[in-house]
Design a protein around this motif. Structure first.
Motif, PDB file in Angstrom:
ATOM      1  N   GLN A 125      -1.806   1.387   4.440  1.00  0.00           N
ATOM      2  CA  GLN A 125      -1.760   2.536   5.348  1.00  0.00           C
ATOM      3  C   GLN A 125      -1.914   3.859   4.606  1.00  0.00           C
ATOM      4  O   GLN A 125      -2.346   4.857   5.182  1.00  0.00           O
ATOM      5  N   HIS A 126      -1.538   3.879   3.336  1.00  0.00           N
ATOM      6  CA  HIS A 126      -1.510   5.129   2.564  1.00  0.00           C
ATOM      7  C   HIS A 126      -2.241   4.926   1.238  1.00  0.00           C
ATOM      8  O   HIS A 126      -1.615   4.856   0.172  1.00  0.00           O
ATOM      9  N   PRO A 127      -3.552   4.857   1.254  1.00  0.00           N
ATOM     10  CA  PRO A 127      -4.303   4.581   0.023  1.00  0.00           C
ATOM     11  C   PRO A 127      -4.259   5.700  -1.012  1.00  0.00           C
ATOM     12  O   PRO A 127      -4.686   5.506  -2.151  1.00  0.00           O
ATOM     13  N   ASP A 128      -3.723   6.864  -0.614  1.00  0.00           N
ATOM     14  CA  ASP A 128      -3.644   7.989  -1.544  1.00  0.00           C
ATOM     15  C   ASP A 128      -2.400   7.941  -2.425  1.00  0.00           C
ATOM     16  O   ASP A 128      -2.224   8.782  -3.317  1.00  0.00           O
ATOM     17  N   ARG A 129      -1.517   6.972  -2.183  1.00  0.00           N
ATOM     18  CA  ARG A 129      -0.316   6.822  -3.002  1.00  0.00           C
ATOM     19  C   ARG A 129      -0.225   5.374  -3.484  1.00  0.00           C
ATOM     20  O   ARG A 129      -0.970   4.523  -3.024  1.00  0.00           O
TER      21      ARG A 129
END
Length: 307
Positions: A202-206
């Motif tokens: 859901q959060h590919p930036d972290r």
């Protein structure tokens, strides 16, 4: 001369054992500017803070009173965090002992509340408020993939549906089965690892990483085990060279925070049939850990108990 970034991290269960040594090791890194020690007990937290300051020579530790078994306490503790975190280490946990399958006010077992539910409330609140910058590390366990040497069964399910996983969370899984507290602990850590992998998608930036500290001596974890296993964990296993020292187990979690080569969504633990040694991707051994449907089901099951 370039200036190192000033980073902030919060560690749950930071007043003793692995959590405390994670705090010590991170404090020795010059880029770390603030470390929150999230603990249930104020006196123990104050003592740990003083000891950490003495050992590291740094006064960068702040105490956050937080009982991760209680979502209300977690939400109250969040108010004490100034600004955002670069990293979150979800270390607090318990095998549970005699009260492992007792239900909390949220309708979940104590072992699930302490290991997963409170951390889900904490991490997802930080994400919702955009207060997590880089990485979240969940303390997994070799028990989540079974430890045949210690006669710890690997968690296995008929369908791994949300309904089935929810029976672990509310304790009804053992309603018509013989209670096995080490299996219950492994199931909880398994669900936690699936949930972390869900968040990674859901959060590919972290980065969202599950890391097992492995078989580690010098922790309080064996205190919750039945007598034969407690003796084995405290004395026999270390004597046989099947456990590493506290700083080695803690370093695994530190690597989760600091090593960008560890991939988001992965559950890292020891190689097959071992409980120490190099970290490996557990999905290479147990492909179900990388199953997106199972990850979705774990997230759904957890959220049935968050209000």
């Amino acid at each position: 001369m370039s200036t190192l970034p000033a980073k902030t991290v919060l560690i749950t269960g930071a007043n003793a054992g692995i959590g405390k040594d994670v705090a010590r090791q991170l404090a020795l890194r010059p880029e770390m500017a603030r470390i929150y020690l999230a603990c249930r007990n104020k006196d123990r937290a104050t003592t740990a803070k003083a000891e950490l300051e003495a050992k590291t020579g740094r006064r960068i530790f702040d105490i956050i009173l937080m009982d991760v078994a209680d979502p209300g306490s977690v939400r109250a503790g969040l108010a004490g965090i100034n600004g955002s975190l670069d990293a979150l280490v979800m270390n607090a946990g318990t095998v549970g002992g005699k009260t492992a399958l007792d239900l909390t006010a949220d309708g979940v077992t104590t072992v699930f509340a302490t290991n997963v539910l409170g951390h889900a409330v904490l991490l997802e609140a930080l994400l919702k408020e955009d207060r997590l910058g880089e990485v979240a590390v969940f303390a997994g366990s070799e028990a989540a993939r079974g430890v045949p040497k210690l006669r710890m069964k690997r968690p296995s399910f008929v369908s791994t549906s949300a309904d089935e996983l929810a029976t672990v969370i509310d304790g009804s899984y053992f309603a018509d089965r013989k209670t096995d507290l080490t299996l219950a602990f492994g199931q909880v850590k398994y669900i936690g690892a699936l949930w972390m992998a869900y968040l990674a998608r859901q959060h590919p930036d972290r980065r969202f990483i599950t890391v097992s500290p492995g078989s580690t001596s010098g922790t309080q974890a064996p205190n919750d085990l039945k007598l034969p296993l407690r003796v084995a964990a405290k004395y026999v296993i270390p004597a046989l060279g099947m456990a590493h020292k506290l700083d080695v187990g803690a370093r695994r979690l530190v690597d989760g925070v600091t090593d960008p080569t560890l991939s988001s969504g992965v559950f890292y633990a020891s190689a097959a049939n071992t409980i120490t040694g190099p970290l490996v991707n557990q999905a290479d051994i147990f492909p179900d850990l990388a199953n997106p449907s199972f990850q979705d089901h774990a997230n759904e099951a957890i959220h049935r108990f968050i209000t």
